[in-house]
Scaffold this motif. Structure first.
Motif, PDB file in Angstrom:
ATOM      1  N   GLN A  27     -59.855 -28.108-118.656  1.00 57.43           N
ATOM      2  CA  GLN A  27     -59.221 -27.804-117.452  1.00 57.43           C
ATOM      3  C   GLN A  27     -59.040 -26.261-117.235  1.00 57.43           C
ATOM      4  O   GLN A  27     -58.259 -25.628-117.746  1.00 57.43           O
ATOM      5  CB  GLN A  27     -58.095 -28.535-116.940  1.00 57.43           C
TER       6      GLN A  27
ATOM      7  N   GLY B 192     -57.455 -23.428-111.451  1.00 57.03           N
ATOM      8  CA  GLY B 192     -58.035 -23.679-110.262  1.00 57.03           C
ATOM      9  C   GLY B 192     -59.247 -24.971-110.220  1.00 57.03           C
ATOM     10  O   GLY B 192     -59.767 -24.827-109.311  1.00 57.03           O
ATOM     11  N   LYS B 193     -59.539 -25.323-111.582  1.00 60.34           N
ATOM     12  CA  LYS B 193     -60.922 -26.340-111.202  1.00 60.34           C
ATOM     13  C   LYS B 193     -60.092 -27.463-111.932  1.00 60.34           C
ATOM     14  O   LYS B 193     -59.121 -27.770-112.364  1.00 60.34           O
ATOM     15  CB  LYS B 193     -61.746 -25.878-112.319  1.00 60.34           C
ATOM     16  N   GLU B 194     -61.031 -28.707-111.625  1.00 66.91           N
ATOM     17  CA  GLU B 194     -60.827 -29.722-112.095  1.00 66.91           C
ATOM     18  C   GLU B 194     -61.099 -29.930-113.500  1.00 66.91           C
ATOM     19  O   GLU B 194     -61.919 -29.225-114.112  1.00 66.91           O
ATOM     20  CB  GLU B 194     -61.607 -30.910-111.313  1.00 66.91           C
ATOM     21  N   ARG B 195     -60.314 -31.333-114.225  1.00 67.97           N
ATOM     22  CA  ARG B 195     -60.845 -31.340-115.713  1.00 67.97           C
ATOM     23  C   ARG B 195     -62.166 -31.699-115.818  1.00 67.97           C
ATOM     24  O   ARG B 195     -62.757 -32.744-115.191  1.00 67.97           O
ATOM     25  CB  ARG B 195     -59.572 -32.613-116.218  1.00 67.97           C
ATOM     26  N   GLU B 196     -62.527 -31.296-116.796  1.00 64.67           N
ATOM     27  CA  GLU B 196     -64.354 -31.501-117.011  1.00 64.67           C
ATOM     28  C   GLU B 196     -64.381 -31.947-118.510  1.00 64.67           C
ATOM     29  O   GLU B 196     -63.879 -31.490-119.642  1.00 64.67           O
ATOM     30  CB  GLU B 196     -64.756 -30.008-117.036  1.00 64.67           C
TER      31      GLU B 196
ATOM     32  N   GLU C  21     -65.765 -17.735-120.023  1.00 66.95           N
ATOM     33  CA  GLU C  21     -65.813 -18.933-119.032  1.00 66.95           C
ATOM     34  C   GLU C  21     -65.362 -20.162-119.771  1.00 66.95           C
ATOM     35  O   GLU C  21     -65.119 -21.312-119.374  1.00 66.95           O
ATOM     36  CB  GLU C  21     -67.228 -19.101-118.564  1.00 66.95           C
TER      37      GLU C  21
ATOM     38  N   ALA D 218     -59.429 -22.158-121.070  1.00 66.16           N
ATOM     39  CA  ALA D 218     -59.227 -23.559-120.352  1.00 66.16           C
ATOM     40  C   ALA D 218     -58.035 -23.861-121.215  1.00 66.16           C
ATOM     41  O   ALA D 218     -57.807 -23.364-122.230  1.00 66.16           O
ATOM     42  CB  ALA D 218     -60.480 -24.648-119.966  1.00 66.16           C
TER      43      ALA D 218
END
Length: 120
Positions: A39, A42-46, A89, A92
């Motif tokens: 995660q 600011g983003k959803e868990r991937e 990138e 996380a």
């Protein structure tokens, strides 16, 4: 109740490597599959990768293919995520849990995760 413990994160420069580990408080994993998620801020868990002890098969998402690999030990007591050629990138918090092809009702309580920060 099972507690998942992730470790191995840290701060690395782009191009560097890290090896994440995941262990269960009960000693061995009850299920035959485990996965890694991440995660970013600011983003959803991937979902990132999955490993199956029963068929000795692995899966990683396209964005990390060729750079990340997942494995598990023979005792089903740990699952690892080897991350090479890290990119900014990839920054996380990384978590382990059952892969998404399991029912959401089967998901284990999420652990604290381990922070991975990749500097450019």
């Amino acid at each position: 109740q099972v507690h998942l413990r992730e470790s191995g994160g840290g701060l690395v420069q782009a191009g560097g490597s890290l090896r994440l580990s995941c262990a269960a408080s009960e000693g061995t994993f009850k299920y035959n599959d485990m996965g890694w998620y991440r995660q970013a801020p600011g983003k959803e868990r991937e979902f990132v990768a999955a490993f199956s002890w029963s068929v000795n098969r692995t899966y990683v998402i396209d964005s990390v293919k060729g750079r990340f690999s997942i494995s598990g030990d023979n005792a089903k007591s740990a699952v690892y995520l080897q991350m090479n050629n890290l990119k900014p990138e990839d920054t996380a918090i990384y978590y382990c849990n059952l892969p998404p092809y399991y029912s959401t009702n089967d998901l284990l309580p999420w652990g604290q995760g381990t922070q991975v920060t990749v500097s450019s």
